[in-house]
Design a protein around this motif. Sequence first.
Motif, PDB file in Angstrom:
ATOM      1  N   GLU A  13       0.826  -1.207   0.000  1.00 58.62           N
ATOM      2  CA  GLU A  13       0.000   0.000   0.000  1.00 58.62           C
ATOM      3  C   GLU A  13       0.862   1.260   0.000  1.00 58.62           C
ATOM      4  OE1 GLU A  13      -2.422  -0.548   3.392  1.00 58.62           O
ATOM      5  OE2 GLU A  13      -3.743  -2.040   2.445  1.00 58.62           O
ATOM      6  N   GLN A  16       2.389   1.704  -3.431  1.00 59.37           N
ATOM      7  CA  GLN A  16       1.386   2.216  -4.375  1.00 59.37           C
ATOM      8  C   GLN A  16       1.167   3.708  -4.171  1.00 59.37           C
ATOM      9  OE1 GLN A  16      -1.926  -0.376  -3.535  1.00 59.37           O
ATOM     10  NE2 GLN A  16      -1.345  -1.848  -5.131  1.00 59.37           N
ATOM     11  N   LYS A  17       1.199   4.136  -2.901  1.00 55.32           N
ATOM     12  CA  LYS A  17       1.030   5.556  -2.591  1.00 55.32           C
ATOM     13  C   LYS A  17       2.193   6.374  -3.165  1.00 55.32           C
ATOM     14  CE  LYS A  17       0.163   8.725   1.249  1.00 55.32           C
ATOM     15  NZ  LYS A  17      -0.030   8.842   2.732  1.00 55.32           N
ATOM     16  N   ASP A  19       4.093   5.538  -5.730  1.00 48.26           N
ATOM     17  CA  ASP A  19       3.971   5.542  -7.193  1.00 48.26           C
ATOM     18  C   ASP A  19       2.899   6.524  -7.657  1.00 48.26           C
ATOM     19  OD1 ASP A  19       5.935   3.644  -7.367  1.00 48.26           O
ATOM     20  OD2 ASP A  19       4.556   1.936  -7.513  1.00 48.26           O
ATOM     21  N   TRP A  20       1.793   6.584  -6.910  1.00 46.64           N
ATOM     22  CA  TRP A  20       0.699   7.502  -7.278  1.00 46.64           C
ATOM     23  C   TRP A  20       1.148   8.969  -7.171  1.00 46.64           C
ATOM     24  CZ3 TRP A  20      -2.021  11.465  -4.996  1.00 46.64           C
ATOM     25  CH2 TRP A  20      -3.188  11.894  -5.660  1.00 46.64           C
ATOM     26  N   ILE A  21       1.859   9.299  -6.083  1.00 50.26           N
ATOM     27  CA  ILE A  21       2.336  10.675  -5.892  1.00 50.26           C
ATOM     28  C   ILE A  21       3.360  11.038  -6.958  1.00 50.26           C
ATOM     29  CG2 ILE A  21       3.621  12.201  -4.342  1.00 50.26           C
ATOM     30  CD1 ILE A  21       2.363  10.736  -1.993  1.00 50.26           C
ATOM     31  N   ARG A  22       4.242  10.088  -7.302  1.00 49.81           N
ATOM     32  CA  ARG A  22       5.234  10.348  -8.343  1.00 49.81           C
ATOM     33  C   ARG A  22       4.546  10.609  -9.692  1.00 49.81           C
ATOM     34  NH1 ARG A  22       8.223   6.267  -7.496  1.00 49.81           N
ATOM     35  NH2 ARG A  22       9.937   7.266  -6.387  1.00 49.81           N
ATOM     36  N   LYS A  23       3.530   9.821 -10.000  1.00 50.58           N
ATOM     37  CA  LYS A  23       2.786  10.004 -11.251  1.00 50.58           C
ATOM     38  C   LYS A  23       2.038  11.341 -11.255  1.00 50.58           C
ATOM     39  CE  LYS A  23      -0.810   7.844 -14.094  1.00 50.58           C
ATOM     40  NZ  LYS A  23      -1.793   6.742 -14.196  1.00 50.58           N
ATOM     41  N   PHE A  24       1.401  11.649 -10.114  1.00 50.24           N
ATOM     42  CA  PHE A  24       0.658  12.910  -9.981  1.00 50.24           C
ATOM     43  C   PHE A  24       1.592  14.108 -10.148  1.00 50.24           C
ATOM     44  CE2 PHE A  24      -0.893  16.428  -7.361  1.00 50.24           C
ATOM     45  CZ  PHE A  24      -2.175  16.604  -7.886  1.00 50.24           C
ATOM     46  N   GLU A  27       2.428  14.436 -13.869  1.00 48.40           N
ATOM     47  CA  GLU A  27       1.312  14.887 -14.709  1.00 48.40           C
ATOM     48  C   GLU A  27       0.951  16.343 -14.459  1.00 48.40           C
ATOM     49  OE1 GLU A  27      -1.754  12.119 -13.818  1.00 48.40           O
ATOM     50  OE2 GLU A  27      -1.040  10.588 -15.246  1.00 48.40           O
TER      51      GLU A  27
END
Length: 326
Positions: A13, A16-17, A19-24, A27
């Motif tokens: 978890e 995943q958090k 990875d999500w922040i890095r993607k955000f 973008e």
Amino acid sequence: MVKGMHYELSLKELKQKIDWIRKFSHEQNIDLSEEINDLENRFQVIQEELYKNLTAIDKLQLARHQSRPSTLDYIKIIFDKFIELHGDRLYGDDYAIIGGIARINGMSVTVIGHQKGKNTKEHIKRNFGMAHPEGYRKALRLMKQAEKFKRPVITFIDTPGAYPGIAAEERGQSEAIAKNLLEMSKLKVPIMCIVIGEGGSGGALALGVGDKLLMLEHAIYAVASPNAAASILFKDATKVDQVTESLKITAQNLMEFGIIDEIIPEPKGGAHNDLNLQANYIKKSILQNFEKLINKSEHNLVNERFEKMLKIGRFITLESEDNNKY
């Protein structure tokens, strides 16, 4: 410590958090590098702490992890030109044990190991790594072939145990295992045995008699499956946690007792987290140990193997009140 593999979920978890922040951040073109670094440092600390304090039941779950590398996974990376050989020349071919000829750093070797599946179809084909008698007879045939052509033998152990079904018993399961133990004890070529996952009962021992017995850091090696032991001792399979601790099945326990010769380290999180790194650790250990074995005479090799087996186990002598020892 969280029981079972639940501790992996907390790490997953958090990853995943991150990875999500890095993607955000990418973008939205927002600099969140400081937050990402903080989370990554936190991930490293948690992972280090969790895997430093694994219990026996945690290691059992790691040894049985669905994604844990199998014998074939390691063969593809560690060895060159592997040629698989089939059949026991008596009954048939057992897909729960694979074996064949390969090369490692220019040296010809015979490689044999238990093979589990990666999905339901493969599990059924490989019988969950639980061999019938023909599997052990195939292994012995390949070992005797290796002896004839002066090839060292490497075995990979990863099985819950020998298959306990009626058909296996009818075809001589116990005799096949016993014969392997006898013949391996006097084989005139170096034998290296490596427990890569779950080493269960006689099914593991049938490939486990050698000059060197190595274990991966989170592998287990047990006289009986903890689940079976709980049912036998307590008539209650739910007591598997208690039994697992008592059986002393971890690599660290067995190293302390002098049963194994070396613990091969695993990447953080277990072998399944970095197959290539794990394979390199195993290859390095194989080559280092063969340096010590390859030039020994046949006589010394067999005698030292026999002496090694005799040293396994501990006992104490007690004296009664009338000074009689028993």
